[in-house]
Design an enzyme around this catalytic site. Structure first.
Site, PDB file in Angstrom:
ATOM      1  N   LYS A   1     -67.310  42.028  -3.799  1.00 22.32           N
ATOM      2  CA  LYS A   1     -67.833  41.210  -4.870  1.00 22.32           C
ATOM      3  C   LYS A   1     -68.813  41.679  -5.363  1.00 22.32           C
ATOM      4  CE  LYS A   1     -63.680  39.759  -3.917  1.00 22.32           C
ATOM      5  NZ  LYS A   1     -62.579  40.511  -4.408  1.00 22.32           N
TER       6      LYS A   1
ATOM      7  N   GLU B   1     -73.572  31.374  -6.654  1.00 23.03           N
ATOM      8  CA  GLU B   1     -73.285  31.328  -7.859  1.00 23.03           C
ATOM      9  C   GLU B   1     -73.302  30.007  -8.368  1.00 23.03           C
ATOM     10  OE1 GLU B   1     -69.306  32.932  -8.422  1.00 23.03           O
ATOM     11  OE2 GLU B   1     -69.620  34.755  -8.216  1.00 23.03           O
TER      12      GLU B   1
ATOM     13  N   HIS C   1     -55.739  27.120  -2.738  1.00 24.12           N
ATOM     14  CA  HIS C   1     -55.948  28.481  -3.356  1.00 24.12           C
ATOM     15  C   HIS C   1     -54.500  29.229  -3.120  1.00 24.12           C
ATOM     16  CE1 HIS C   1     -60.142  27.938  -3.566  1.00 24.12           C
ATOM     17  NE2 HIS C   1     -60.193  27.663  -2.229  1.00 24.12           N
TER      18      HIS C   1
ATOM     19  N   ARG D   1     -53.461  45.019  -7.267  1.00 23.80           N
ATOM     20  CA  ARG D   1     -52.163  45.109  -6.766  1.00 23.80           C
ATOM     21  C   ARG D   1     -51.009  44.520  -7.724  1.00 23.80           C
ATOM     22  NH1 ARG D   1     -54.556  40.402  -4.530  1.00 23.80           N
ATOM     23  NH2 ARG D   1     -53.439  38.547  -5.609  1.00 23.80           N
TER      24      ARG D   1
END
Ligand code: MV4
Length: 502
Positions: free
Chosen positions: A116, A200, A235, A292
């Protein structure tokens, strides 16, 4: 083109890929564990190879066993599906070394997008909008205080190696920062073996919008528009759709162009997904690349008419993209519901077991990507996704109605599923209005329970008797027709279920 492909996966996605191979006259090789000897993907494939014991580490995650199965069967390529080895750069490298084509991105691009922090740096350099925050992880926890002040609270802690929400924490004030960092680091270490975290700006009530992209091995890229994936719990996505109710043509074109740029600057090839967060002011930020084929790819297929698995295979075989961006169009509206073996009365915990009976919904504009059949076992060892129900219709309202009807027609007996929950999501006024954010479930259906008590045996017997005496055909014909077969209540199952259903 390849003659033989090994599918290194199980369940609905393995079945989906096997069918694509067969359509292309490619021999499809399944792999299976002890828990999957009689699973649908094994029955569907042309060949099947046993790869190990039920725990995924010993079978579907066992790189040596999968590679060996590929060699033993003379497979020229491996399709990883999603999950398991799909985003494992080491596995991709092994395929590259063994001269087996990995149907997915090259290992270098996969490594880059999996990190990331490195991808944030890459995107910033390329002028791609990222969420304001740190561009490198720091060693010393005490240094994060000034970083958080610079960004401004609330901030979000994220794992550098992360994804999927692990190690993530929202911090609203300075006093909470240090303990949250310590907890986030512990969680990141446990999940990824790497405790590096960064901060963030926290984006409140965002929409999760992702763009499907294709890139061939010659630098040609297209995006195939967006998917709205905001409806999720813990999630885990539950409902996805395309187009997003939040995008107008202009914003879509802007985000699509950025998505293609993300693919170009990372050297990515094959199919991928560029994720964005869209805030309340419709500002969008790059989030991550999913390297993917995704669970929700069918909604893109239904609105674009493009078969993504065929495209993946053709790209991997060295073919050029056969179409240009301006030739692509969105048509109508598609919605997907994920059907999980989970128990809504028990905190949505997986609910494995034997499926006694399955009735698949069908009809115009109804697609069912399925990994199960009547009388099959749902093992405890793997992700509890059973199938995906995807509908297409001319517009969003018609697609919602089609989904409602298809969910009403869907019957799974023997195990618990989330079908009743899905019906209430689709029926919710805010969903109908397209007002979906990542907080939708938490805010609107927090403690969902099945609307009805499970029926007693007596009630069931009465219901069967009632169905029998109210045969509408008999009434229409006006006489007692000779029963052709022994009466079976299953033939009459429509808007009906044992417990939990509506
Ligand atoms: C965020 C965010 C708000 N602000 N980052 C969750 C999974 C991971 N890939 C990124 N995620 C988020 N990152 C900032 N700075 C909110 C989420 C988020 C989320 C994102 C996509 C889909 C569902 C989500 C549910 C909760 C939080």
């Amino acid at each position: 083109m390849f003659k033989k492909i090994l599918i290194a996966n199980r369940g609905e996605i393995a079945v989906r890929i096997i069918k694509a191979c067969q359509e292309m006259d490619i021999t499809a090789v399944a792999v299976y564990s002890d828990a999957d000897r009689s699973s649908l993907h094994v029955q569907t494939a042309d060949e099947a190879v046993y790869v190990g014991a039920a725990p995924a580490k010993e079978s579907y995650l066992n790189i040596d066993r999968i590679i060996q199965a590929g060699k033993d069967t003379g497979s020229e390529a491996i399709h990883p599906g999603y999950g398991f080895l799909a985003e494992n750069a080491e596995f991709v490298q092994r395929c590259e070394q063994e001269n087996i084509v990995f149907i997915g991105p090259n290992s270098k691009a996969m490594k880059l997008v999996g990190d990331k922090i490195r991808s944030r740096q890459t995107m910033e350099k390329a002028g791609i909008p990222i969420i304001p925050g740190m561009k490198s992880a720091l060693k010393d926890i005490s240094k994060y205080k000034s970083e958080a002040e610079k960004i401004g609270y609330p901030v979000m802690i994220k794992a550098s190696a992360g994804g999927g929400g692990k190690g993530m924490r929202i911090v609203y004030k300075e006093a909470d920062l240090k303990p949250a960092l310590e907890a986030g680091k512990r969680e990141a270490k446990a999940a990824f073996g790497n405790d590096s975290v960064y901060l963030e700006k926290y984006i409140e009530e965002p929409r999760h919008i992702e763009f499907q992209v294709l890139a061939d091995n010659f630098g040609n890229t297209v995006h195939i528009f967006e998917r709205e994936c905001s409806i999720q719990r813990r999630h885990q996505k539950i409902v996805e759709e395309s187009p997003s109710p939040a995008l107008e043509t202009e914003l879509r074109e802007k985000m699509g162009a950025i998505a293609r740029k993300v693919i170009n600057v990372t050297g990515y090839n094959n199919a991928g997904t560029v994720e964005f967060l869209l805030d309340k002011d419709k500002k969008f930020y790059f989030l991550e690349v999913n390297a993917r084929l995704q669970v929700e790819h069918p909604v893109t297929e239904l609105i674009s008419g493009i078969d993504l698995v065929h495209q993946q295979i053709e790209i991997a075989a060295g073919q050029k993209l056969a179409f240009k961006q301006k030739e692509l169009q969105q048509k109508g509206h598609a919605i997907e519901c994920r059907i999980y073996a989970e128990d809504p009365t028990n905190n949505f915990l997986p609910s494995p077991g034997k499926i006694l009976f399955l009735k698949e919904p069908a009809g115009p504009g109804v697609r069912h990507d399925c990994g199960i059949h009547s009388d099959c076992d749902v093992p405890v060892y793997y992700d509890p996704i059973l199938a995906k129900l995807i509908v297409w219709a001319a517009d969003r309202d018609k697609a919602c109605r089609r989904m409602k009807k298809a969910l009403d027609d869907y019957v799974v007996l023997g195990i618990k599923t989330n079908i009743g929950f899905l019906k209430d999501v689709i029926a919710h006024p805010l969903f109908k209005a397209g007002k979906t954010t990542t907080d939708f479930i938490k805010d609107n259906l927090p403690d969902w329970h099945p609307p009805e008590k499970p029926q007693s045996l007596k009630e069931l017997a009465l219901a069967v008797a009632a169905f029998n005496s109210q045969d509408t055909n008999k009434q229409r014909r006006g006489y007692e027709a000779e029963p052709k077969e022994t009466f079976s209540p299953w033939n009459k199952l429509g808007k009906w279920s044992i417990g939990g259903g509506k």
